[in-house]
Structure formats: structure tokens, C-alpha cells
Design a protein around this motif. Structure first.
Motif, PDB file in Angstrom:
ATOM      1  N   SER A 192       0.834  -1.211   0.000  1.00 23.04           N
ATOM      2  CA  SER A 192       0.000   0.000   0.000  1.00 23.04           C
ATOM      3  C   SER A 192       0.860   1.249   0.000  1.00 23.04           C
ATOM      4  O   SER A 192       0.587   2.203  -0.735  1.00 23.04           O
ATOM      5  CB  SER A 192      -0.906   0.016   1.235  1.00 23.04           C
ATOM      6  N   GLY A 255      -4.866   0.738  -5.565  1.00 22.05           N
ATOM      7  CA  GLY A 255      -4.839   1.242  -4.198  1.00 22.05           C
ATOM      8  C   GLY A 255      -6.049   0.799  -3.403  1.00 22.05           C
ATOM      9  O   GLY A 255      -5.920   0.364  -2.255  1.00 22.05           O
ATOM     10  N   CYS A 258      -5.795  -2.865  -2.564  1.00 20.69           N
ATOM     11  CA  CYS A 258      -4.737  -3.119  -1.588  1.00 20.69           C
ATOM     12  C   CYS A 258      -5.167  -2.664  -0.193  1.00 20.69           C
ATOM     13  O   CYS A 258      -5.012  -3.396   0.792  1.00 20.69           O
ATOM     14  CB  CYS A 258      -3.483  -2.377  -2.022  1.00 20.69           C
ATOM     15  N   ILE A 259      -5.723  -1.462  -0.116  1.00 16.96           N
ATOM     16  CA  ILE A 259      -6.109  -0.934   1.198  1.00 16.96           C
ATOM     17  C   ILE A 259      -7.301  -1.719   1.744  1.00 16.96           C
ATOM     18  O   ILE A 259      -7.395  -1.952   2.953  1.00 16.96           O
ATOM     19  CB  ILE A 259      -6.444   0.576   1.107  1.00 16.96           C
TER      20      ILE A 259
END
Lengths: 409, 409
Positions: A192, A255, A258-259
Motif C-alpha cells: 500500500s 490502491g 490493496c487498502i
């Protein structure tokens, strides 16, 4: 109150506390700035009206009109069109991902009504997408980490105890091995940060934001909070616009995935912490009138040898060990049941179940055995017992509770 | 490419298609309005500059200043303070729930950096909260629906076939009974609509929004999209302000929990649809070179009698039935393994496993049996096989894959 409810309430209480602390800190950080901004705007408005002798009421009317125009995506410095195809695509992307920057919002009634139905399916599909992504990434990470662990184990075996033990022991110790949630969190965290830093470099050069602002934007977008105070790719023209727009979408997609995974992994750790707090509260002996289940957990916790699956280098025969722990106490049906309940949390039985599933060929024999003993024992309500084997999150929670999820069509 | 990857790619493709269609529709709906709004604003600006003889450049400067003031939460019609304690509490609420209206955003660097770390923990905790809520609500719904089903069954038994069958058959048919995901979706959907309608009634009277606008706000807030074009409880004064603020928080909390659950249930149905599409694609015979697993699935699908657990009134002995199906084919170890793989999706084996777990007392015997056969069969990698038993969502995906989740501390 059973354990699941207690954990839920504890979490709700802690979140409330967290919100109160957060509100106090943010208020302390931001309130002075708000007052200054208010003062500044008052001065600017005063200057303008005095200089141009404009009626303040008329100016207010204009500003209200400007607010309305703002809602339709109009700014002084021309932005990209809101509702051309690429703008609308960006918009629906922020809808289904639930980012919802709000730089573009439907203004017509038809658009608003359509949004409700569009979002309902879209958000559900995206949640499924994130969950499947999470599944893929965890599978991949587990595979890679298992491979690394295997190699390290093999190297150690060759160097240190090449003659002492057989290689079959090595395979056994891998059988029960699973990656630690902390390592997975670390890897996802690093991923991240890498994505956010790369994206920030791009944004700070393309949008002329400061690097901190870019990082802030990345977090707000990737976590799907999406305030909309900073929104990327909004100006009318950029250098190499097509590439930037594509890169922007790609970064946001990566993103967010991933987060989302990181949040879910952290939430597991939070859940463990809650369980730990609960067990401390229960075992501290302050509550005398506990359900039998909890009391037995406290008492058994020290008696039960935790499985050393975290230290596979010890070459412990994982599966045999866990079977024997239960097998030893198989003197009385009542005892077995109590031990089983007592160890529900400690996971031995779950690992036995896993092992049973993993051993396909012995299953047929087990079923035979089972069909013979099926009507002897007292039947327990399934729903309560399944609390742990069904998973700890989102859809996993519903696994084995609904017709369609247990059949998993 | 295995089945999990195929499903993931299929879903990604379908979402992309959905986005493209959505973009086209929204563009068609909203583009005319955007052009009209742009024209209107141009006229309003022209009128103002002509009437008050204001330099357009100076006015643009003022409007840019106003945009900046907007960012700090300043409007012509005074709003409630942004960063007093109650405002900051509302703000952190929108952060941890990832709604992120953006009516309040941190403007200082310290606030932005703090937000990143605050949001990281807060969002993870809230995801856990939503998941635990989902667990609670599904457990509750399953309990209620089971109770209703039981009563209906008992009434039917008394009326129609009071003499034909024993009451033990009735209990057996309940053993495998689970609520349908469609009913759960229906209940959650109705609950969401009820909450949204009640909330809209409140908002439309307190905020002077139209009812459609209120519904639109409810959906945008509850789904955590949070555009911020409409935000509740923003004016400086309301009648009975404390009650309204509390009601607002409560409605948003209930709505978010409800819609989150609804999204997850819908995503299960989407997953089933994907599996159905995949099986159609595979079974249509277009792909000749399939993994053995898929081919066997196609072949077996018609051979395996689907369990009539959806029609419990037929009094089919669920558990016995599923055991016998496998038991009959227990002639050869290879056949058993193949049948097992082939039926992985159809759920018989999963139900056997469930039954085994639900029958606590016979487990001790099973383990004895198991420890004898433990080292006979070939060991299979666990990770692949676990694709279904581990759950289909968020944390459930990680269940049994990580050290800490399988021990479930």
C-alpha cells in the motif's frame, strides 16, 4: 449474553471511544484554522464590496448562484466536462467503488433515481470483486510464503540435521503450516505504501499538489472515504492526458484493492485483540456467574498445550498431536463434549476438521463410521456451534448459514 | 487458469461492461442539464458584471477566494461550525464509516497526516464492526426463519399426515434446513427500504429537501458513497436540534449496517450467477482442453441428485441422503477421490462435514478412526482444496489460510 454478542458490544463501545477521542483531536487541530479562514473570507468580502460598491445582498445572491453552479461541476477555472463519456465513466467508477468524491453528482431526478438502482447492483458487485481479490491475494501470499518457509526449512535441514531425522518429518511439519497474519499485514502495508508513494509522485507533478496533499488524497481515495476536497484528473488539459487518466484509474483501482485487503487483515488483528480483552475480563475472576462455556475456557486455557505450529522447525507432528490431545480425553462422552466446547476457541478441533477434509481418501471410511453413530448422540443446534468454523468476516459469516452459500453454487 | 481465477476475471469483465453502460446512460441523462447549468451561470455572471460594473477578473478572484473558503466549510448562509466538538464528531463518523461526505475536511497539514493514521485503524475497526453486525443479523434471521419453518412444518404435520410418519422424521428434516439467501435478501431489502423511507420523511421535513432528494441522500449515505452534494444536519439551527442530530446519527448507523448486509447478500447471489455462467460456458463444450476438475463437474452435474433441502416438506432425510450418495460409490479409493472433486461445488461433501461437526459426540470416535487412517492416503495440498469450505467473503476468505485465523484466537 454469549461471547459473540459481548465482542460486538465491546467493539461498538471501543469505536465510540475512538470517535470521541478523534473528534477531540481533530477539533483541537482544525478549529483555529476554521476561525482564521472565516475571518479571512469576511475581510475579502468586505474589501470587494467596498471597492466596487456592490450591494452585499446582490453579491450574496450571486454567491448562492455560484454554489448551485458548483453543484453542477462549474468552477471559475474551467474543469473537464462532467458528463461527457469519460467524465461519466469516472463518476460511475466512484459510485460502484463507494469512493464518491462528489466532484460530479446527478442533478436531474431521473439521474438520482437511476443512481439508486445502479449503485445497488454496482456496489454489491464491487464488494464481491474486492472479496475475490482478497481471496486471490491471500492465496498468492500464502503460496509464496509457504514456498519461502519450505526453502528455509530445507536449507536448515541440510545444514544442521542432515543425518538426525528423516525427510518425512519435514513434510509433516509443513502440513499444518500457514502464514502469519502479521506477515501478511506487513506485506500488504508495504504494498500500500509503495502504491501510495508512486501515485503521490505522479499526482504531485501532474496536479501541482504538495507531496503531503498527494499522500492525503491517495489515502482518502484508496480507503473509499472520498471527501472530494482534492480530486485527481479534473482539469481540462494535462500533458499526455490519455496516459494520465489511465494511470489515475489504475492507481486508484490498485490502491483501493490493496487498502481494502489491508483493512480486512487489520480487522482480524483487532478481532484477536478483542478476544484477548474479553478473555482477560472473563478470567480475571470478576464475573462469578459465567456461562459454562467461558468458565471452561478459562480453566482449560492453561491446561491445553497450544499447538506449536508457529515453530515448525521443531518438527512437531501437527496433525498427530492435535488428534491425540482429544483422543486421550475420550473416556466419557460428557467429558469429550465439554472439552470440545472448552477448546472451541483454541482451534484444535478446527484443525482436526481441516485435516479430515484434507485427507480425501479416509473420508469415505469416516462417513461409514459416521452413519453408524449418527443417531446416537444428542443433536445440538447447528447455528450457534458454527460461529467459528464459518469464518470471521463479511460473506464468510454467511457461509454454512444460508442454503445457497453452504451448497455454494 | 483455475476456476477461482476464471470467476475473478469474468467478474472484472462484467463490472467493466457495467461501468461502460452506466457511463453511457448517466451521460445521456445528465449532459443536457450540465450544458443548461453552464449557460445559466454564464448569464448570471454577465448580468452581475454589467449591472455593477465589476471587473470580471476581480470577480473571478473573489470567486476563487470563495472556493477556498468553501473548502473550509464557509457558505453564504451560515452553516453549523465545522470543527466544534459535535462537528468534529460528525466528521470522524464519516471517516471511519468511509462515507466521507466532504462537508468538513482537514485543512492543516497536521490534520491531514493524523487523518491517515486515524483512518487506518478506524476504518479497519468499522469493517470489523460491520462484519460482526452482519454475523449477528444473519444469525438472528436464521434463527427466526428456522422457528417459522419449524412451526409451519409442525402445523402441516399435525393437519395432513399426523399418523403416517413419526415425529423423528420431522426433526431430521430440520437438521439440514437453512434459510434461503433470497429470503434473507428480501428481508434485508425491506428493512433497508423501511429505514430509508422513515429517514427520508425526517430529512424532507427538517431539511426542506424533496422526498426524492431525501431518498437519494439516504442511499448515497447508507451505501457509504457519500457525495456530499446533500448533507444532513448542516444548518446552524434546527427545531429540537439535539434530537434531530441524534436521530440523524442513528438513522445513518442503522442504514449503513443494513445496506452493508444487503450488499453482501446480493454479492452472494452475483457469485452464484457467475458460477452458473461459468458452468454454462464450460459445459457448452466449446472448451475441449479443460482441467479434469471442471470436466468431471459437467459430467456429474446431471448424475448427482440435487439435495431437496429447499423442499423440506418432502421430509427427505438430508444427512442420511448425502452420506449414502457418497457411501455407495466407496468401491475404489480413486473413484471416491474423483467423486469428491466432482461434487466439490454441489455441496454434498460440505454438508457431510457440517454434519460431522454438528455431531459432537461421534467426533471422538471419528478421530480414533482418523488417526488410524491418517498416514494411509496421499496428502493433498490444503490450500487449493479449501477454496469453498473457508467461506466466500472478506475475512472468511482468510479463514483457515492464516495462522491466527484458523486458530481463531
Amino acid at each position: 449474553m454469549n461471547e459473540d454478542n459481548a465482542r460486538f458490544c465491546l467493539l461498538a463501545g471501543l469505536i465510540l471511544l475512538y470517535l470521541l477521542c478523534g473528534a477531540a483531536i481533530f477539533s483541537a487541530l482544525e478549529h483555529p484554522f476554521e476561525l482564521r479562514a472565516r475571518l479571512l473570507w469576511k475581510q475579502q468580502l468586505d474589501n470587494f464590496t467596498r471597492r466596487y460598491r456592490v450591494n452585499l445582498g446582490a453579491l450574496h445572491t450571486l454567491l448562492r448562484q455560484y454554489e448551485e453552479a458548483n453543484g453542477a461541476g462549474i468552477r471559475v477555472d474551467t474543469l473537464r466536462p462532467r458528463w461527457d463519456f469519460s467524465g461519466a465513466f469516472y463518476f460511475v467508477g466512484t459510485v460502484v467503488s463507494t469512493i464518491g468524491f462528489g466532484m460530479t453528482t446527478p442533478a436531474t431526478i431521473a439521474g438520482k433515481i437511476f443512481l439508486i438502482f445502479y449503485g445497488l447492483i454496482g456496489c454489491a458487485a464491487t464488494i464481491l470483486f474486492f472479496n475475490l481479490f482478497l481471496e486471490r491475494i491471500i492465496t498468492m501470499l500464502a503460496y509464496i510464503m509457504r514456498w519461502c518457509h519450505e526453502r528455509r526449512l530445507r536449507c536448515g535441514a541440510v545444514r544442521v540435521m542432515s543425518s538426525r531425522e528423516e525427510s518425512s518429518g519435514e513434510e509433516d511439519s509443513l502440513e499444518g503450516w500457514k502464514p502469519s497474519v502479521y506477515y501478511v499485514m506487513l506485506i500488504l502495508g508495504v504494498a500500500s505504501v509503495v502504491i501510495a508513494c508512486s501515485a503521490s509522485t505522479l499526482y504531485s507533478s501532474m496536479e501541482n499538489w504538495s507531496y503531503v496533499d498527494s499522500l492525503y488524497f491517495c489515502f482518502v481515495a484508496f480507503s473509499t472515504i472520498g471527501f472530494g476536497d482534492l480530486v485527481s484528473s479534473q482539469r481540462e488539459q494535462y500533458e499526455s492526458q490519455g496516459a494520465y487518466r489511465f494511470g489515475n484509474c489504475l492507481f486508484i483501482l490498485m490502491g483501493v484493492c490493496c487498502i481494502y485487503s489491508l483493512f480486512n487483515v487489520i480487522s482480524i488483528i483487532i478481532k484477536q485483540t478483542l478476544n484477548w480483552i474479553l478473555s482477560k475480563l472473563v478470567c480475571s475472576g470478576r464475573h462469578k456467574h459465567l456461562p459454562a462455556q467461558w468458565r471452561s475456557k478459562c480453566m482449560k486455557r492453561n491446561a491445553v498445550q497450544p499447538m506449536p505450529s508457529q515453530y515448525p522447525a521443531e518438527r512437531h507432528h501437527y496433525t498427530d498431536g492435535s488428534i491425540e490431545t482429544v483422543y486421550d480425553s475420550e473416556t466419557d462422552a460428557g467429558t469429550v463434549a465439554e472439552v470440545y466446547v472448552g477448546r472451541r476457541l483454541s482451534g484444535e478441533m478446527i484443525s482436526v476438521k481441516e485435516f479430515m477434509v484434507s485427507n480425501k481418501l479416509s473420508l469415505a471410511l469416516l462417513q461409514k463410521q459416521l452413519s453408524e453413530t449418527a443417531h446416537q448422540g444428542p443433536r445440538q443446534s447447528y447455528s450457534h456451534q458454527n460461529g467459528f468454523s464459518g469464518g470471521v468476516g463479511a460473506l464468510g459469516i454467511m457461509n454454512n448459514r444460508l442454503q445457497e452459500t453452504s451448497v455454494d453454487r
